[in-house]
Design a protein around this motif. Structure first.
Motif, PDB file in Angstrom:
ATOM      1  N   LEU A 117       0.843  -1.201   0.000  1.00 19.09           N
ATOM      2  CA  LEU A 117       0.000   0.000   0.000  1.00 19.09           C
ATOM      3  C   LEU A 117       0.879   1.254   0.000  1.00 19.09           C
ATOM      4  O   LEU A 117       1.647   1.500   0.922  1.00 19.09           O
ATOM      5  N   LYS A 118       0.748   2.037  -1.055  1.00 19.72           N
ATOM      6  CA  LYS A 118       1.622   3.199  -1.217  1.00 19.72           C
ATOM      7  C   LYS A 118       0.919   4.509  -0.889  1.00 19.72           C
ATOM      8  O   LYS A 118       1.543   5.469  -0.452  1.00 19.72           O
ATOM      9  N   GLN A 119      -0.401   4.547  -1.196  1.00 17.25           N
ATOM     10  CA  GLN A 119      -1.109   5.817  -1.040  1.00 17.25           C
ATOM     11  C   GLN A 119      -2.368   5.644  -0.221  1.00 17.25           C
ATOM     12  O   GLN A 119      -3.172   4.757  -0.502  1.00 17.25           O
ATOM     13  N   LEU A 120      -2.548   6.537   0.737  1.00 20.21           N
ATOM     14  CA  LEU A 120      -3.773   6.533   1.535  1.00 20.21           C
ATOM     15  C   LEU A 120      -4.268   7.966   1.620  1.00 20.21           C
ATOM     16  O   LEU A 120      -3.540   8.867   2.044  1.00 20.21           O
ATOM     17  N   VAL A 138       4.509  -0.493   5.790  1.00 19.53           N
ATOM     18  CA  VAL A 138       5.933  -0.345   5.475  1.00 19.53           C
ATOM     19  C   VAL A 138       6.177   0.252   4.094  1.00 19.53           C
ATOM     20  O   VAL A 138       7.236   0.816   3.844  1.00 19.53           O
ATOM     21  N   GLY A 139       5.172   0.153   3.204  1.00 21.85           N
ATOM     22  CA  GLY A 139       5.400   0.691   1.854  1.00 21.85           C
ATOM     23  C   GLY A 139       4.743   2.036   1.621  1.00 21.85           C
ATOM     24  O   GLY A 139       4.798   2.558   0.506  1.00 21.85           O
ATOM     25  N   LEU A 140       4.114   2.605   2.663  1.00 21.68           N
ATOM     26  CA  LEU A 140       3.334   3.823   2.456  1.00 21.68           C
ATOM     27  C   LEU A 140       4.220   5.003   2.046  1.00 21.68           C
ATOM     28  O   LEU A 140       5.182   5.348   2.720  1.00 21.68           O
ATOM     29  N   GLN A 141       3.867   5.619   0.922  1.00 22.38           N
ATOM     30  CA  GLN A 141       4.654   6.744   0.413  1.00 22.38           C
ATOM     31  C   GLN A 141       3.922   8.069   0.525  1.00 22.38           C
ATOM     32  O   GLN A 141       4.544   9.117   0.608  1.00 22.38           O
ATOM     33  N   SER A 160       7.138   5.201  12.219  1.00 20.24           N
ATOM     34  CA  SER A 160       7.619   3.965  11.589  1.00 20.24           C
ATOM     35  C   SER A 160       7.368   3.927  10.083  1.00 20.24           C
ATOM     36  O   SER A 160       7.559   2.889   9.448  1.00 20.24           O
ATOM     37  N   LEU A 161       6.922   5.035   9.517  1.00 21.57           N
ATOM     38  CA  LEU A 161       6.648   5.047   8.070  1.00 21.57           C
ATOM     39  C   LEU A 161       7.946   5.311   7.301  1.00 21.57           C
ATOM     40  O   LEU A 161       8.220   6.430   6.874  1.00 21.57           O
ATOM     41  N   ASN A 162       8.708   4.261   7.137  1.00 22.59           N
ATOM     42  CA  ASN A 162      10.053   4.448   6.613  1.00 22.59           C
ATOM     43  C   ASN A 162      10.131   4.750   5.125  1.00 22.59           C
ATOM     44  O   ASN A 162      11.190   5.075   4.612  1.00 22.59           O
ATOM     45  N   ASP A 163       8.988   4.656   4.453  1.00 20.20           N
ATOM     46  CA  ASP A 163       8.991   4.965   3.026  1.00 20.20           C
ATOM     47  C   ASP A 163       8.271   6.282   2.712  1.00 20.20           C
ATOM     48  O   ASP A 163       8.089   6.624   1.554  1.00 20.20           O
ATOM     49  N   LEU A 164       7.841   6.999   3.765  1.00 21.09           N
ATOM     50  CA  LEU A 164       6.955   8.155   3.568  1.00 21.09           C
ATOM     51  C   LEU A 164       7.649   9.286   2.791  1.00 21.09           C
ATOM     52  O   LEU A 164       8.657   9.824   3.223  1.00 21.09           O
ATOM     53  N   LYS A 165       7.078   9.618   1.646  1.00 18.74           N
ATOM     54  CA  LYS A 165       7.618  10.685   0.810  1.00 18.74           C
ATOM     55  C   LYS A 165       6.789  11.960   0.914  1.00 18.74           C
ATOM     56  O   LYS A 165       7.314  13.054   0.809  1.00 18.74           O
ATOM     57  N   ARG A 166       5.453  11.786   1.055  1.00 20.87           N
ATOM     58  CA  ARG A 166       4.588  12.960   1.007  1.00 20.87           C
ATOM     59  C   ARG A 166       3.582  12.917   2.150  1.00 20.87           C
ATOM     60  O   ARG A 166       2.798  11.989   2.260  1.00 20.87           O
ATOM     61  N   LEU A 167       3.618  13.952   2.980  1.00 24.57           N
ATOM     62  CA  LEU A 167       2.715  14.023   4.123  1.00 24.57           C
ATOM     63  C   LEU A 167       1.898  15.313   4.029  1.00 24.57           C
ATOM     64  O   LEU A 167       2.457  16.407   3.999  1.00 24.57           O
ATOM     65  N   TYR A 168       0.576  15.149   3.954  1.00 20.92           N
ATOM     66  CA  TYR A 168      -0.319  16.294   3.834  1.00 20.92           C
ATOM     67  C   TYR A 168      -1.256  16.342   5.040  1.00 20.92           C
ATOM     68  O   TYR A 168      -2.115  15.491   5.184  1.00 20.92           O
ATOM     69  N   LEU A 169      -1.074  17.329   5.899  1.00 24.98           N
ATOM     70  CA  LEU A 169      -1.936  17.481   7.067  1.00 24.98           C
ATOM     71  C   LEU A 169      -2.535  18.885   7.140  1.00 24.98           C
ATOM     72  O   LEU A 169      -3.025  19.321   8.193  1.00 24.98           O
ATOM     73  N   THR A 170      -2.512  19.578   6.017  1.00 23.48           N
ATOM     74  CA  THR A 170      -3.057  20.939   5.920  1.00 23.48           C
ATOM     75  C   THR A 170      -4.494  21.032   6.429  1.00 23.48           C
ATOM     76  O   THR A 170      -5.261  20.082   6.277  1.00 23.48           O
TER      77      THR A 170
END
Ligand SMILES: *[C@@H]1O[C@H](CO)[C@@H](O)[C@H](O)[C@H]1NC(C)=O
Ligand SMILES: *[C@@H]1O[C@H](CO)[C@@H](O)[C@H](O)[C@H]1NC(C)=O
Ligand SMILES: *[C@@H]1O[C@H](CO)[C@@H](O)[C@H](O)[C@H]1NC(C)=O
Ligand SMILES: *[C@@H]1O[C@H](CO)[C@@H](O)[C@H](O)[C@H]1NC(C)=O
Ligand SMILES: *[C@@H]1O[C@H](CO)[C@@H](O)[C@H](O)[C@H]1NC(C)=O
Ligand SMILES: *[C@@H]1O[C@H](CO)[C@@H](O)[C@H](O)[C@H]1NC(C)=O
Ligand SMILES: *[C@@H]1O[C@H](CO)[C@@H](O)[C@H](O)[C@H]1NC(C)=O
Ligand SMILES: *[C@@H]1O[C@H](CO)[C@@H](O)[C@H](O)[C@H]1NC(C)=O
Ligand SMILES: *[C@@H]1O[C@H](CO)[C@@H](O)[C@H](O)[C@H]1NC(C)=O
Ligand SMILES: *[C@@H]1O[C@H](CO)[C@@H](O)[C@H](O)[C@H]1NC(C)=O
Ligand SMILES: *[C@@H]1O[C@H](CO)[C@@H](O)[C@H](O)[C@H]1NC(C)=O
Ligand SMILES: *[C@@H]1O[C@H](CO)[C@@H](O)[C@H](O)[C@H]1NC(C)=O
Length: 675
Positions: A117-120, A138-141, A160-170
């Motif tokens: 799972l890459k995108q949520l 583990v695969g969430l980006q 623990s989101l070791n693959d996280l590239k984009r975080l949107y909490l606006t």
């Protein structure tokens, strides 16, 4: 459990009677069957292949489902979500734009086990409480929880989101420190935390995330300094810090960042000089509403990538450099202490659309070269020390919509030629020393809504052609030496007709009663004589009638109690109401009608690089909604709205979801603008 699931099946198709005949993995087939059992809101009921359903994507041989989107389906019961997590091949799950108020714990547990799972996407829901802790995944980006109502702090939920590239909490209500525990520092690229309630300073720990490309911390309550180490974020392209409480100097090391293209730190408390070199790779720079001093560094405006620069409302001194980026679209340097002359080189900028240098100490004349800026839509040079005459060359600015040259020391006549500016909606040249008469060619300004020639030395009469300005809302001609007959005025007038402090004589023309939308009529300090026409009492929208210091006689006709009349200094005038004791309604009791006008500020939005819809709410004491409607129709220019948006001192109320702005107009009328 069974009934629990059945409640949510209605999101999917009724397909149980038709076994799947396709190659979709039978486990997933069953899950989709379960999900679809009792309803048909999702897609085409005749379609047997779930891979063809709207919002479903499968892999290349249709053996497994990869993407599921339930975006925008008005869902509020989230209890079915754990079942979705049984589709173990899921790569992207979009649950945005619904009405979910919670994320089931079992959803987190179950989906956390889907390694692929890459995108949520949970944005635009009604989630409350704190951000869930993401264990597994583990695969969430990409994680999008923006535009919810999440609160509390972020401590270890994302650690623990070791693959996280984009975080949107606006657009939530998250508080506490800016989180620094965001998975693997070697991975994170986008960190969007604007419009929350984060406090404290920008943590050093954040600067360990060396792959950051976009950072948006705007509209929080951050304080302290911007660390010089920010210069180590070598991949950074966008740094947005607007509307916080940051102080100290802008670090010079920003100039180390090779690809930084947008830097906004407006509406903070930055001090000191602007460092040399920071605009090296920038396209957009906004440092407005700070306390920056000293001169504008000589290299700042010259960098050829620059498209928009806003340094207004600071304490900058010195002059404006002649060499400016040929790509400049918007240059705002207003409300500083700049002096020297306006560089004629500005005239060589083919893309310049907004030029705002108002409220400085600029001197010399308006360079005629500005007439070559053929893209110019807004030119504001008001409140300076400019001399000389209005250059004829300005006439060729055919795109110009707003021209403000008020409160300078301009002399000479208003040239006939400037009426060639066919798109002009606002002209303000008040408070100068212009002489001669008002050219009759003004009738060519068919888009004109606001004309302000007040406080000059204009003489002669008002040209009869004024009647053909069919969009005019406001006409300010006070404090000149005008005389002669008052011609028929455009019936579009609403905001004010001001003829005060001139040399008008004779009777007040009956034709003024045609101005049914007019609110303020100021005829004071002239030599009007005769009686006040009874027909003026029929101006339905009138709230102020100013007649002081004339030679009027007779009896003041009976106006509605909502009309404030000042008729002092007319010795021949008899006030009958002084005996009759008619009750005067207090202004506070006036009914107020709010009208919303939506201006799609698409042009301006393009320059800001964001989508902005501007809602103008006009709150005016009104007795008739009809009148308000005519305002709705009228041509409110987006530029006015955008000017207000850019003005922090006009910020009335900053809430979590919007900022209200107030533009105070003449005579206390206010436009409320919601961004
Ligand atoms: C379907 O795929 C899952 C893994 O995605 C696997 O565990 C399961 O055995 C498959 N089912 C069948 C019937 O092939
Ligand atoms: C997969 O399903 C889609 C949707 O029904 C269909 O258009 C496509 O041809 C299928 N691909 C294969 C390889 O069967
Ligand atoms: C499915 O999700 C992946 C990322 O996980 C994305 O790259 C792809 O564009 C998505 N496909 C569709 C059809 O939405
Ligand atoms: C999440 O969904 C919203 C609304 O559908 C969309 O605008 C946004 O781009 C999505 N976020 C990501 C990271 O794709
Ligand atoms: C945001 O959170 C603060 C506490 O951190 C609370 O006082 C405030 O009412 C919340 N605002 C909204 C709009 O929920
Ligand atoms: C600023 O950058 C220089 C190198 O260009 C580096 O030596 C210095 O340590 C940096 N300053 C900070 C505060 O990071
Ligand atoms: C800057 O951008 C260029 C072009 O996109 C790219 O090749 C280069 O690697 C970038 N530099 C850094 C430091 O990211
Ligand atoms: C902003 O910072 C100043 C000190 O620079 C402080 O006095 C003030 O309380 C802060 N305001 C907010 C809203 O944090
Ligand atoms: C003019 O600039 C000063 C600061 O230089 C500011 O305080 C003032 O509000 C500005 N006036 C207007 C009308 O913008
Ligand atoms: C305008 O110029 C005059 C001299 O021409 C000077 O005395 C005055 O201080 C200047 N005013 C401003 C606001 O710069
Ligand atoms: C009436 O107008 C005169 C002249 O403009 C002014 O001096 C006076 O203050 C006004 N009176 C009131 C009550 O506003
Ligand atoms: C007329 O007299 C009444 C009562 O003295 C006063 O309230 C009112 O303002 C006067 N009207 C004008 C137009 O002077």
């Amino acid at each position: 459990m069974r009934s629990h699931e059945q409640r949510v099946y209605f999101f999917f198709f009724f397909l149980s009677s038709v076994p799947f005949v396709l190659s979709l993995n039978s486990t997933q087939k069953e899950i989709m069957e379960k999900l679809s059992r009792s309803g048909s809101v999702w897609g085409d009921a005749r379609e047997r292949n779930p891979c063809a359903w709207k919002g479903v994507s499968c892999n290349s041989d249709n053996s497994s489902i990869t993407n599921l989107s339930l975006s925008g389906r008005s869902l509020s019961d989230s209890s079915f979500l754990p079942l979705v997590c049984e589709i173990l091949s899921l790569e992207a799950l979009d649950l945005s734009d619904n009405s979910f108020s919670s994320v089931p714990e079992r959803f987190i547990t179950a989906c956390g086990k889907i390694d692929g799972l890459k995108q949520l996407n949970f944005s635009k829901n009604r989630l409350v409480g704190s951000l869930p802790a993401f264990n597994g995944f583990v695969g969430l980006q990409s994680l999008d929880f923006s535009s919810n109502m999440l609160s509390g702090t972020i401590v270890s939920q994302l650690g623990s989101l070791n693959d996280l590239k984009r975080l949107y909490l606006t657009s939530n209500n998250l508080s506490g420190d800016v989180p620094i525990n965001l998975g693997n520092p070697k991975v994170l690229e986008h960190l969007m935390l604007s419009k929350n309630s984060f406090t404290g300073s920008i943590p050093d720990g954040l600067l360990e995330y060396r792959k950051l490309v976009r950072i948006d911390l705007s509209e929080n309550q951050l304080s302290g300094h911007l660390p010089g180490k920010i210069g180590d974020l070598s991949e950074l392209e966008e740094l947005i810090l607007s509307s916080n409480n940051l102080s100290g100097e802008i670090p010079m090391n920003l100039s180390n960042i090779q690809n930084l293209s947008r830097f906004a730190a407006n509406q903070n408390k930055f001090t000191g000089n602007i460092p040399v070199g920071i605009s090296r790779s920038l396209k957009n720079l906004d440092l407005s509403y700070n306390k920056l001093g000293g001169p504008i560094p000589t290299d700042l405006l010259t960098q050829s990538n620059l498209q928009t620069v806003d340094l207004s409302y600071n304490l900058l001194e010195g002059s404006i450099a002649a060499k400016i980026s040929p790509n400049m679209v918007r240059l705002r340097l207003g409300s500083n202490s700049l002096d020297g002359t306006i560089p004629s080189e500005l005239g060589t900028l083919p893309k310049l659309t907004y030029l705002e240098l108002e409220n400085n100490s600029l001197s010399g004349s308006i360079p005629s070269e500005l007439g070559s800026c053929w893209s110019l839509a807004l030119l504001n040079l008001g409140m300076n020390n400019l001399t000389g005459s209005l250059p004829l060359e300005l006439a060729s600015l055919s795109s110009l919509q707003v021209l403000k040259l008020q409160s300078n020391k301009l002399v000479g006549e208003i040239p006939d030629e400037i009426s060639q500016m066919q798109n002009l909606s606002t002209l303000n040249i008040s408070g100068n020393s212009l002489s001669g008469s008002i050219p009759s060619s003004i009738s060519r300004w068919q888009s004109l809504t606001n004309l302000n020639l007040q406080g000059n030395r204009l003489s002669g009469s008002i040209p009869a052609t004024i009647d053909s300005l069919t969009n005019l809302l406001e006409l300010q001609l006070g404090s000149n030496q005008l005389n002669g007959d008052i011609p028929r005025m455009p019936v579009s007038l609403q905001i004010a007709l001001n003829l005060s402090h001139n040399l008008f004589r004779g009777t007040i023309p009956e034709t003024l009663s045609r101005l049914q939308g007019l609110e303020v009529l100021d005829l004071s300090n002239n030599k009007f004589s005769g009686e006040i026409p009874i027909s003026l009492t029929q101006i339905g929208s009138l709230t102020q009638l100013l007649l002081a210091n004339n030679q009027l006689s007779g009896v003041i006709p009976k106006f509605g109690s909502y009309v404030t009349i000042n008729a002092t200094g007319n010795p021949g005038l008899v006030n009958t109401t002084s005996q009759s004791n008619s009750p005067q309604r207090s202004p506070g009791k006036r009914k107020s009608v709010a009208v919303a006008v939506v201006v799609a500020a698409s042009v301006a939005a393009a320059f800001l690089g964001i989508g902005v819809a501007v809602v103008i709410v006009v709150s005016i004491p009104r007795r008739f909604y009809r009148v308000a409607n005519s305002f709705h129709r009228s041509n409110i220019n987006f530029t006015k709205a955008m000017e207000a948006i850019a003005s922090a001192h006009q910020t009335l109320l900053k809430t979590r979801f919007s900022t209200n702005y107030k533009v105070v107009m003449l005579f206390g009328r206010s436009y409320f603008i919601k961004k």
